[in-house]
Design a protein around this motif. Structure first.
Motif, mmCIF file in Angstrom:
data_model
loop_
_atom_site.group_PDB
_atom_site.id
_atom_site.type_symbol
_atom_site.label_atom_id
_atom_site.label_comp_id
_atom_site.label_asym_id
_atom_site.label_seq_id
_atom_site.Cartn_x
_atom_site.Cartn_y
_atom_site.Cartn_z
ATOM 1 N N TRP A 4 30.344 46.975 37.297
ATOM 2 C CA TRP A 4 31.326 47.781 36.575
ATOM 3 C C TRP A 4 32.432 48.264 37.496
ATOM 4 O O TRP A 4 33.539 48.530 37.050
ATOM 5 N N TRP A 5 32.158 48.421 38.779
ATOM 6 C CA TRP A 5 33.174 48.895 39.715
ATOM 7 C C TRP A 5 34.341 47.913 39.795
ATOM 8 O O TRP A 5 35.469 48.297 40.049
ATOM 9 N N VAL A 6 34.052 46.631 39.553
ATOM 10 C CA VAL A 6 35.126 45.627 39.566
ATOM 11 C C VAL A 6 36.082 45.900 38.411
ATOM 12 O O VAL A 6 37.304 45.899 38.581
ATOM 13 N N LEU A 7 35.539 46.171 37.241
ATOM 14 C CA LEU A 7 36.372 46.466 36.085
ATOM 15 C C LEU A 7 37.159 47.765 36.295
ATOM 16 O O LEU A 7 38.342 47.845 35.984
ATOM 17 N N GLY A 8 36.501 48.779 36.849
ATOM 18 C CA GLY A 8 37.182 50.042 37.136
ATOM 19 C C GLY A 8 38.305 49.860 38.146
ATOM 20 O O GLY A 8 39.392 50.429 37.993
ATOM 21 N N GLY A 9 38.077 49.058 39.166
ATOM 22 C CA GLY A 9 39.128 48.777 40.149
ATOM 23 C C GLY A 9 40.295 48.044 39.528
ATOM 24 O O GLY A 9 41.462 48.304 39.843
ATOM 25 N N PHE A 10 40.000 47.135 38.614
ATOM 26 C CA PHE A 10 41.051 46.397 37.926
ATOM 27 C C PHE A 10 41.888 47.327 37.047
ATOM 28 O O PHE A 10 43.107 47.229 36.992
#
Length: 100
Positions: A9-15
């Motif tokens: 989920w951190w990837v989506l949040g970073g995006f």
């Protein structure tokens, strides 16, 4: 699991954060450019060509008639140019120019 976040989920949040900052930069650039263009369009002579023409007239470089004609062209209110004059008849062709 940490507060319901799954791994990845951190990837989506970073995006999402990246998109947010890109949007902020676009908005700031648009505001700066809009203010810059608005500042230059205020006042008499909204185009640089018209301002230059007005300056040349003020300095006495061009006559009043020339100023009015060129201003009309820049403003799009000038009448169409007159048609070109007819071509002169061809000369020559074997007729003598002097009598002997």
């Amino acid at each position: 699991m940490w507060w319901g976040w799954h791994p990845g989920w951190w990837v989506l949040g970073g995006f999402v954060w990246l998109l947010f900052w890109i949007a902020v930069v676009i908005v700031v650039v648009s505001l700066v450019r809009g203010r810059h263009h608005h500042h230059h369009d205020v006042g008499a002579g909204s185009t640089s060509a018209l301002r230059l023409l007005e300056e040349r007239y003020a300095r006495g470089e061009i006559s009043r008639d020339e100023f009015l004609e060129r201003r009309a062209v820049l403003m799009g209110t000038a009448p169409p140019p007159p048609p070109p004059p007819p071509a002169p008849p061809p000369s020559g062709g074997g007729e003598p120019t002097e009598q002997l």
